[in-house]
Design a protein around this motif. Structure first.
Motif, short mmCIF file in Angstrom:
data_model
loop_
_atom_site.label_atom_id
_atom_site.label_comp_id
_atom_site.label_asym_id
_atom_site.label_seq_id
_atom_site.Cartn_x
_atom_site.Cartn_y
_atom_site.Cartn_z
N PHE A 12 0.86 -1.18 0.00
CA PHE A 12 0.00 0.00 0.00
C PHE A 12 0.90 1.23 0.00
N GLU A 13 0.92 1.92 -1.14
CA GLU A 13 1.78 3.09 -1.32
C GLU A 13 0.94 4.23 -1.88
N PRO A 14 0.05 4.78 -1.04
CA PRO A 14 -0.84 5.83 -1.53
C PRO A 14 -0.04 7.00 -2.08
N ARG A 15 -0.50 7.48 -3.23
CA ARG A 15 0.20 8.60 -3.88
C ARG A 15 -0.52 9.90 -3.54
N PHE A 16 -0.01 10.58 -2.55
CA PHE A 16 -0.57 11.88 -2.19
C PHE A 16 -0.13 12.90 -3.25
N ASP A 17 -1.00 13.86 -3.55
CA ASP A 17 -0.65 14.86 -4.57
C ASP A 17 0.31 15.90 -4.01
N GLU A 18 0.60 16.92 -4.80
CA GLU A 18 1.60 17.92 -4.40
C GLU A 18 1.15 18.69 -3.16
N ALA A 19 -0.17 18.65 -2.87
CA ALA A 19 -0.67 19.30 -1.65
C ALA A 19 -0.70 18.30 -0.49
N GLY A 20 -0.24 17.07 -0.75
CA GLY A 20 -0.20 16.07 0.31
C GLY A 20 -1.54 15.38 0.54
N LEU A 21 -2.40 15.43 -0.47
CA LEU A 21 -3.76 14.90 -0.32
C LEU A 21 -4.05 13.76 -1.28
N ILE A 22 -4.99 12.91 -0.87
CA ILE A 22 -5.49 11.86 -1.74
C ILE A 22 -7.03 11.94 -1.69
N THR A 23 -7.66 11.73 -2.84
CA THR A 23 -9.12 11.78 -2.91
C THR A 23 -9.71 10.53 -2.28
N ALA A 24 -10.74 10.73 -1.46
CA ALA A 24 -11.42 9.60 -0.81
C ALA A 24 -12.91 9.65 -1.15
N ILE A 25 -13.37 8.63 -1.84
CA ILE A 25 -14.78 8.53 -2.20
C ILE A 25 -15.45 7.64 -1.16
N CYS A 26 -16.46 8.19 -0.49
CA CYS A 26 -17.15 7.40 0.53
C CYS A 26 -18.44 6.85 -0.04
N VAL A 27 -18.58 5.52 0.02
CA VAL A 27 -19.80 4.88 -0.47
C VAL A 27 -20.44 4.12 0.68
N ASP A 28 -21.76 4.04 0.61
CA ASP A 28 -22.51 3.33 1.64
C ASP A 28 -22.25 1.83 1.51
N ASP A 29 -21.79 1.24 2.60
CA ASP A 29 -21.45 -0.19 2.56
C ASP A 29 -22.69 -1.04 2.25
N ALA A 30 -23.86 -0.50 2.55
CA ALA A 30 -25.09 -1.28 2.37
C ALA A 30 -25.41 -1.50 0.89
N ASP A 31 -25.23 -0.48 0.08
CA ASP A 31 -25.66 -0.61 -1.32
C ASP A 31 -24.74 0.07 -2.33
N GLY A 32 -23.61 0.58 -1.87
CA GLY A 32 -22.63 1.16 -2.79
C GLY A 32 -22.93 2.59 -3.24
N THR A 33 -24.01 3.18 -2.76
CA THR A 33 -24.32 4.57 -3.13
C THR A 33 -23.17 5.50 -2.75
N VAL A 34 -22.78 6.35 -3.71
CA VAL A 34 -21.73 7.32 -3.41
C VAL A 34 -22.32 8.40 -2.51
N LEU A 35 -21.75 8.56 -1.33
CA LEU A 35 -22.28 9.50 -0.34
C LEU A 35 -21.59 10.86 -0.41
N MET A 36 -20.27 10.86 -0.46
CA MET A 36 -19.52 12.11 -0.46
C MET A 36 -18.10 11.86 -0.93
N VAL A 37 -17.45 12.94 -1.29
CA VAL A 37 -16.05 12.86 -1.71
C VAL A 37 -15.29 13.91 -0.91
N ALA A 38 -14.18 13.52 -0.34
CA ALA A 38 -13.36 14.46 0.42
C ALA A 38 -11.90 14.07 0.23
N HIS A 39 -11.03 14.70 0.97
CA HIS A 39 -9.60 14.45 0.80
C HIS A 39 -8.96 14.08 2.13
N MET A 40 -7.98 13.21 2.06
CA MET A 40 -7.22 12.82 3.25
C MET A 40 -5.76 13.18 3.06
N ASN A 41 -5.17 13.69 4.13
CA ASN A 41 -3.71 13.75 4.14
C ASN A 41 -3.22 12.50 4.89
#
Lengths: 122, 122
Positions: A12-41
């Protein structure tokens, strides 16, 4: 999408961007619905993995953000997947409530039409 | 996620980042499975809307990219949704074949474990 070797490794070698962030897509485990998108450092990702609750980096507030800290609508993480070039995460979550700050289940409640947007979400 | 007025308007005002890009999450229209994540600039978004086929901006190749142009695995767009702050698109697609350049249906074929990654995709 560049073929960069990241697509075959089991490290596992997450590639953080030049701002030190990676995009995180959150989906509902129950049915896969995309709930929100945010960023993690790196710290938010580490806290998410350690606590099992989604943490992000707020680009507008420039601060670490435990999702649901004020609203109570936390996201319990079931599973994290990474994409082929390791620059995006798919986070399967069990939401404690609406994921969107507008009170809706998902942030994606509007459809693009020929003339603008149309409400589709609950 | 900042409360910025973008969350109530019915005007489509996509917020491209400082590089002129917006994140586009492609999900299978059939069952909502997240297939891939890429970026669109204004031209790619415009071409996508006009042709009904997903176009992106390749950050690595620094060029416009019609998905499937070489592989044939195009993505027919059923619907585009935008999130509350209009800085992310959710593109529902009918894929002509595997969406991932590795030949897999989805780019998200590895799960993060305590020690690394584990294959989960087909």
């Amino acid at each position: 999408m560049a073929d960069c070797g990241a697509d075959t490794t089991l490290a596992f070698e997450p590639r953080f961007d030049e701002a030190g962030l990676i995009t995180a897509i959150c989906v509902d485990d129950a049915d896969g619905t995309v709930l929100m998108v945010a960023h993690m450092n790196e710290e938010a990702l580490s806290l998410t993995r350690r606590t099992g609750l989604a943490h992000f980096w707020s680009r507008s507030r420039r601060s670490l953000w435990k999702k649901g800290e004020s609203s109570g609508n936390m996201l319990s993480v079931s599973e994290i997947l990474v994409d082929c070039d390791q620059d995006c995460l798919l986070v399967r979550v069990v939401p404690a409530g609406p994921a969107c700050h507008t009170g809706r289940r998902s942030c994606f409640y509007r459809r693009v039409t020929d003339t603008g947007l149309e409400m589709v979400g609950d």
